[in-house]
Design a protein around this motif. Structure first.
Motif, PDB file in Angstrom:
ATOM      1  N   GLU A   1     -20.996 -26.342   5.470  1.00 19.53           N
ATOM      2  CA  GLU A   1     -19.920 -27.228   5.013  1.00 19.53           C
ATOM      3  C   GLU A   1     -20.338 -27.999   3.770  1.00 19.53           C
ATOM      4  O   GLU A   1     -19.567 -28.142   2.812  1.00 19.53           O
ATOM      5  CB  GLU A   1     -19.525 -28.195   6.130  1.00 19.53           C
ATOM      6  N   SER A   2     -21.571 -28.499   3.759  1.00 17.11           N
ATOM      7  CA  SER A   2     -22.058 -29.264   2.614  1.00 17.11           C
ATOM      8  C   SER A   2     -22.082 -28.412   1.349  1.00 17.11           C
ATOM      9  O   SER A   2     -21.638 -28.842   0.271  1.00 17.11           O
ATOM     10  CB  SER A   2     -23.456 -29.810   2.914  1.00 17.11           C
ATOM     11  N   THR A   3     -22.595 -27.189   1.463  1.00 13.43           N
ATOM     12  CA  THR A   3     -22.665 -26.312   0.284  1.00 13.43           C
ATOM     13  C   THR A   3     -21.271 -25.904  -0.161  1.00 13.43           C
ATOM     14  O   THR A   3     -20.980 -25.836  -1.365  1.00 13.43           O
ATOM     15  CB  THR A   3     -23.507 -25.062   0.595  1.00 13.43           C
ATOM     16  N   LEU A   4     -20.381 -25.632   0.793  1.00 12.77           N
ATOM     17  CA  LEU A   4     -19.006 -25.273   0.451  1.00 12.77           C
ATOM     18  C   LEU A   4     -18.290 -26.412  -0.264  1.00 12.77           C
ATOM     19  O   LEU A   4     -17.542 -26.171  -1.231  1.00 12.77           O
ATOM     20  CB  LEU A   4     -18.228 -24.892   1.713  1.00 12.77           C
ATOM     21  N   LEU A   5     -18.493 -27.634   0.185  1.00 11.53           N
ATOM     22  CA  LEU A   5     -17.845 -28.783  -0.461  1.00 11.53           C
ATOM     23  C   LEU A   5     -18.258 -28.881  -1.923  1.00 11.53           C
ATOM     24  O   LEU A   5     -17.420 -29.060  -2.818  1.00 11.53           O
ATOM     25  CB  LEU A   5     -18.196 -30.081   0.277  1.00 11.53           C
ATOM     26  N   ASP A   6     -19.544 -28.743  -2.175  1.00 11.42           N
ATOM     27  CA  ASP A   6     -20.045 -28.858  -3.551  1.00 11.42           C
ATOM     28  C   ASP A   6     -19.538 -27.713  -4.415  1.00 11.42           C
ATOM     29  O   ASP A   6     -18.986 -27.925  -5.503  1.00 11.42           O
ATOM     30  CB  ASP A   6     -21.569 -28.885  -3.534  1.00 11.42           C
ATOM     31  N   GLN A   7     -19.703 -26.475  -3.972  1.00  8.23           N
ATOM     32  CA  GLN A   7     -19.364 -25.324  -4.795  1.00  8.23           C
ATOM     33  C   GLN A   7     -17.848 -25.134  -4.942  1.00  8.23           C
ATOM     34  O   GLN A   7     -17.374 -24.731  -6.003  1.00  8.23           O
ATOM     35  CB  GLN A   7     -20.019 -24.070  -4.220  1.00  8.23           C
TER      36      GLN A   7
ATOM     37  N   VAL B   1      -9.105 -20.784  -3.875  1.00  9.13           N
ATOM     38  CA  VAL B   1     -10.363 -21.194  -4.506  1.00  9.13           C
ATOM     39  C   VAL B   1     -10.731 -20.140  -5.552  1.00  9.13           C
ATOM     40  O   VAL B   1     -10.882 -18.968  -5.214  1.00  9.13           O
ATOM     41  CB  VAL B   1     -11.492 -21.337  -3.474  1.00  9.13           C
ATOM     42  N   PRO B   2     -10.882 -20.522  -6.819  1.00  9.13           N
ATOM     43  CA  PRO B   2     -11.216 -19.537  -7.843  1.00  9.13           C
ATOM     44  C   PRO B   2     -12.720 -19.282  -7.929  1.00  9.13           C
ATOM     45  O   PRO B   2     -13.519 -20.042  -7.373  1.00  9.13           O
ATOM     46  CB  PRO B   2     -10.722 -20.209  -9.137  1.00  9.13           C
ATOM     47  N   VAL B   3     -13.104 -18.228  -8.605  1.00  8.14           N
ATOM     48  CA  VAL B   3     -14.489 -17.916  -8.994  1.00  8.14           C
ATOM     49  C   VAL B   3     -15.394 -17.637  -7.791  1.00  8.14           C
ATOM     50  O   VAL B   3     -16.053 -16.595  -7.705  1.00  8.14           O
ATOM     51  CB  VAL B   3     -15.119 -19.042  -9.853  1.00  8.14           C
TER      52      VAL B   3
ATOM     53  N   THR C   1      -8.557 -33.648  -6.195  1.00  7.44           N
ATOM     54  CA  THR C   1      -9.076 -34.819  -5.496  1.00  7.44           C
ATOM     55  C   THR C   1     -10.095 -34.394  -4.447  1.00  7.44           C
ATOM     56  O   THR C   1     -10.133 -33.239  -4.004  1.00  7.44           O
ATOM     57  CB  THR C   1      -7.948 -35.593  -4.807  1.00  7.44           C
ATOM     58  N   VAL C   2     -10.910 -35.358  -4.040  1.00  6.45           N
ATOM     59  CA  VAL C   2     -11.887 -35.104  -2.982  1.00  6.45           C
ATOM     60  C   VAL C   2     -11.173 -34.694  -1.698  1.00  6.45           C
ATOM     61  O   VAL C   2     -11.626 -33.791  -0.979  1.00  6.45           O
ATOM     62  CB  VAL C   2     -12.750 -36.361  -2.746  1.00  6.45           C
ATOM     63  N   ALA C   3     -10.035 -35.331  -1.417  1.00  6.96           N
ATOM     64  CA  ALA C   3      -9.285 -35.013  -0.197  1.00  6.96           C
ATOM     65  C   ALA C   3      -8.805 -33.565  -0.206  1.00  6.96           C
ATOM     66  O   ALA C   3      -8.812 -32.892   0.833  1.00  6.96           O
ATOM     67  CB  ALA C   3      -8.101 -35.965  -0.044  1.00  6.96           C
ATOM     68  N   GLN C   4      -8.381 -33.052  -1.358  1.00 15.31           N
ATOM     69  CA  GLN C   4      -7.930 -31.660  -1.446  1.00 15.31           C
ATOM     70  C   GLN C   4      -9.077 -30.689  -1.154  1.00 15.31           C
ATOM     71  O   GLN C   4      -8.900 -29.711  -0.421  1.00 15.31           O
ATOM     72  CB  GLN C   4      -7.368 -31.393  -2.843  1.00 15.31           C
ATOM     73  N   VAL C   5     -10.243 -30.973  -1.727  1.00 10.88           N
ATOM     74  CA  VAL C   5     -11.397 -30.115  -1.495  1.00 10.88           C
ATOM     75  C   VAL C   5     -11.795 -30.154  -0.023  1.00 10.88           C
ATOM     76  O   VAL C   5     -12.064 -29.117   0.595  1.00 10.88           O
ATOM     77  CB  VAL C   5     -12.581 -30.541  -2.381  1.00 10.88           C
ATOM     78  N   GLN C   6     -11.825 -31.337   0.554  1.00 12.09           N
ATOM     79  CA  GLN C   6     -12.201 -31.475   1.960  1.00 12.09           C
ATOM     80  C   GLN C   6     -11.240 -30.723   2.869  1.00 12.09           C
ATOM     81  O   GLN C   6     -11.668 -30.104   3.854  1.00 12.09           O
ATOM     82  CB  GLN C   6     -12.244 -32.955   2.337  1.00 12.09           C
ATOM     83  N   ALA C   7      -9.947 -30.760   2.552  1.00 15.25           N
ATOM     84  CA  ALA C   7      -8.953 -30.070   3.385  1.00 15.25           C
ATOM     85  C   ALA C   7      -9.161 -28.553   3.336  1.00 15.25           C
ATOM     86  O   ALA C   7      -9.098 -27.870   4.366  1.00 15.25           O
ATOM     87  CB  ALA C   7      -7.549 -30.428   2.919  1.00 15.25           C
ATOM     88  N   ILE C   8      -9.429 -28.022   2.151  1.00 15.31           N
ATOM     89  CA  ILE C   8      -9.659 -26.579   2.020  1.00 15.31           C
ATOM     90  C   ILE C   8     -10.912 -26.162   2.774  1.00 15.31           C
ATOM     91  O   ILE C   8     -10.922 -25.166   3.507  1.00 15.31           O
ATOM     92  CB  ILE C   8      -9.761 -26.196   0.527  1.00 15.31           C
ATOM     93  N   VAL C   9     -11.983 -26.923   2.612  1.00 13.90           N
ATOM     94  CA  VAL C   9     -13.242 -26.566   3.264  1.00 13.90           C
ATOM     95  C   VAL C   9     -13.121 -26.684   4.782  1.00 13.90           C
ATOM     96  O   VAL C   9     -13.668 -25.855   5.522  1.00 13.90           O
ATOM     97  CB  VAL C   9     -14.397 -27.447   2.727  1.00 13.90           C
ATOM     98  N   ALA C  10     -12.384 -27.682   5.265  1.00 17.17           N
ATOM     99  CA  ALA C  10     -12.179 -27.811   6.710  1.00 17.17           C
ATOM    100  C   ALA C  10     -11.491 -26.569   7.270  1.00 17.17           C
ATOM    101  O   ALA C  10     -11.851 -26.066   8.351  1.00 17.17           O
ATOM    102  CB  ALA C  10     -11.354 -29.060   7.013  1.00 17.17           C
ATOM    103  N   GLU C  11     -10.503 -26.038   6.536  1.00 18.14           N
ATOM    104  CA  GLU C  11      -9.824 -24.818   6.977  1.00 18.14           C
ATOM    105  C   GLU C  11     -10.757 -23.614   6.913  1.00 18.14           C
ATOM    106  O   GLU C  11     -10.730 -22.732   7.793  1.00 18.14           O
ATOM    107  CB  GLU C  11      -8.587 -24.572   6.106  1.00 18.14           C
TER     108      GLU C  11
END
Length: 304
Positions: free
Chosen positions: A77-83, A166-168, A100-110
């Motif tokens: 989860e930590s690596t996914l959040l950063d990348q 998520v691109p790239v 936003t941070v919230a958008q990234v967190q929501a995607i990574v949670a899924e």
């Protein structure tokens, strides 16, 4: 001939000029792109969660499994959040907008939640490999030694990431698997449950391919574009899923070694078998058998 004392300074200055045009550098002080080392770490963390104790020397027992899963989930989860943040912010900078941070967190949670479904699919892939390869002694051998398990597993997770926008990052993950296994599956390809690639090397599956359930491919098979350079009215290449470039396989299709299936309109009907070294640019009906004509071989007896 003596080397001038300032030769490295002069080379560096001339080299520096080339970075003024893109792609430049992965500048961590502005908006950094994902990096290969971290993407490789994501793939390793992901595979370790799918198969605890199989891919490293770390001892795992049932008593330690809960602790192991929580620890490795936290790491992934930590690596996914950063990348993921890097990838999304890079696209936002290029196209305009904000992440936003919230958008990234929501995607990574899924994405973390997707691990449950992905593992179920991968277990079905392992079963399908075992059921279709008489050289497989057991399912454990399939997990430990068959490159298709790693290639398909990483693609399945990258596909979830691709579908979540998520691109790239998804492409970097499947290219990591490509380098390790010799199998090139685009993260955009849709693959049904129970998929097996025997021997693996040289298999290519394009972005817009759709593969049904219980399909088997052999080495050197390509599901590729017939006209990859299609352009729109403005002369620009049509990209992504909007341009259907690659063929589809319905359920229970087998394609033998060295065959190439081409074109976005090409559909291989269910329960069909495509023989080795076939070049196919048109659809075939369900329950079809397609093979190339025997080549004109010349066989002579060598002198003893």
């Amino acid at each position: 001939m003596s080397i001038p004392a300032d030769h490295l300074d002069r080379v560096a200055a001339r080299l520096r000029v080339t970075f003024d045009r893109g792609p430049g550098i992965n500048d961590a002080t502005t908006i950094a792109l994902p990096d290969r080392e971290s993407v490789a770490q994501i793939c390793r963390q992901f595979m370790s969660l799918l198969f605890p104790g199989y891919l490293s020397a770390e001892p795992i027992t049932k008593d330690r499994l809960d602790t192991y899963l929580r620890s490795h989930l936290a790491g992934l989860e930590s690596t996914l959040l950063d990348q993921s943040a890097r990838a999304l912010r890079f696209r936002a900078r290029r196209e305009g907008g904000e992440v936003t941070v919230a958008q990234v967190q929501a995607i990574v949670a899924e994405l973390v939640l997707d691990l449950i479904e992905v593992r179920e699919l991968v277990l079905a892939d392992v079963d399908w490999a075992f059921n279709n390869d008489p050289s497989a002694a057991d399912r454990e051998t399939v997990v430990l030694s068959y490159p298709c398990v790693e290639a398909i597993s990483i693609q399945r997770f990258a596909n979830r990431m691709y579908r979540r926008g998520v691109p790239v990052l998804p492409r970097m993950m499947t290219e990591y698997a490509h380098r390790r296994t010799g199998v090139d599956i685009h993260p955009g390809a849709t693959i049904g449950e129970s998929f097996f690639i025997d021997h693996c090397t040289g298999v290519v599956i394009g972005e817009t391919s759709r593969i049904g359930k219980q399909c088997v491919l052999y080495q050197g098979v390509g599901l590729v574009a017939w006209n990859p350079l299609a352009r729109d009215d403005a002369g620009e290449l049509t990209r992504g899923q909007s341009n259907k470039r690659h063929p589809d396989l319905e359920d229970n299709v087998t394609i033998y070694a060295g065959s190439t299936i081409l074109g976005g309109d090409t559909v291989i009907g269910h329960h069909s078998v495509i023989g080795g070294n076939v070049w196919l640019t048109k659809s075939v009906e369900p329950y079809s058998s397609v093979r190339a004509q025997d080549p004109g071989l010349v066989i002579k007896q060598r002198k003893r």
